[in-house]
Design an enzyme around this catalytic site. Structure first.
Site, PDB file in Angstrom:
ATOM      1  N   ASN A   1       5.793 -51.538  65.362  1.00  0.00           N
ATOM      2  CA  ASN A   1       4.817 -51.156  64.347  1.00  0.00           C
ATOM      3  C   ASN A   1       3.698 -50.331  64.995  1.00  0.00           C
ATOM      4  OD1 ASN A   1       3.217 -52.993  65.729  1.00  0.00           O
ATOM      5  ND2 ASN A   1       3.527 -54.622  64.233  1.00  0.00           N
TER       6      ASN A   1
ATOM      7  N   GLU B   1      12.179 -37.988  59.460  1.00  0.00           N
ATOM      8  CA  GLU B   1      13.050 -38.939  60.157  1.00  0.00           C
ATOM      9  C   GLU B   1      14.395 -39.054  59.438  1.00  0.00           C
ATOM     10  OE1 GLU B   1      12.923 -43.668  61.388  1.00  0.00           O
ATOM     11  OE2 GLU B   1      11.555 -42.918  59.852  1.00  0.00           O
ATOM     12  N   HIS B   2      14.347 -39.263  58.132  1.00  0.00           N
ATOM     13  CA  HIS B   2      15.557 -39.358  57.306  1.00  0.00           C
ATOM     14  C   HIS B   2      15.560 -38.208  56.305  1.00  0.00           C
ATOM     15  CE1 HIS B   2      14.458 -43.656  58.178  1.00  0.00           C
ATOM     16  NE2 HIS B   2      15.729 -43.690  58.537  1.00  0.00           N
TER      17      HIS B   2
END
Length: 178
Positions: free
Chosen positions: A12, A125-126
């Site tokens: 995180n 990222e995606h």
């Protein structure tokens, strides 16, 4: 804790801040930020699936980013309705609402070409291609951590089944690290 030469792995914001502090003393893999997803969808996309993809990533963290790019106003409106409907039954609704309010959105583009240009500039990222023929667009993707081809290739599968504990580039770093 014994001294090491390299620190790597997901985490995180606290893990990222710790990695930043020790970088230079030890090597690190990267400074992955909150999860990002970008969907490019045409009128053939299932609004319920597109909404589920957005929600599945937005629930990770209030700082997560979930964005839909589409030239279809009808799809944009249907996805927004689905987001509102599906959100009612989710345990992490508060996190999702914060994420979508601060870092998410549905963007109407002129066409799929403009959506591709935006996606390549953003370098998420995606990247999900929810279009009639995702393979026809695959060669035009230059910057993305992972590309998900079609509605049967959701990011949730990549996150939890086919790629657990993966670390992919965020914050535009997919332009040089994907």
């Amino acid at each position: 804790i014994p001294k090491v030469d390299k620190i790597l792995g997901p985490g995180n914001i606290f893990v990222v801040m710790a990695k930043r502090q020790v970088f230079g003393t030890v090597d690190i893999d990267q400074l992955p930020g909150p999860t990002e997803t970008m969907l490019i969808a045409d009128e053939s996309a299932n609004p319920a699936y597109a909404a589920a993809d957005l929600l599945a990533q937005a629930e990770h963290d209030p700082m997560a980013s979930a964005i839909l790019l589409t030239p279809s106003r009808n799809l944009a409106e249907a996805v927004q309705e689905e987001v509102d409907t599906q959100l009612k039954s989710l345990d992490r609704a508060d996190i999702i609402r914060t994420s979508l309010k601060n870092n998410g959105g549905i963007v109407l583009t002129r066409d799929i070409d403009e959506a591709l240009d935006i996606a390549n500039a953003y370098a998420s990222e995606h990247l999900c291609l929810l279009v009639r023929d995702p393979w026809a667009l695959a060669g035009r993707i230059r910057n993305a951590g992972g590309v998900f081809m079609g509605e049967s290739s959701s990011e949730a599968m990549g996150d939890y089944v086919t790629g657990p504990s993966h670390i992919m580039p965020t914050g535009g770093t997919a332009r040089f690290s994907s």
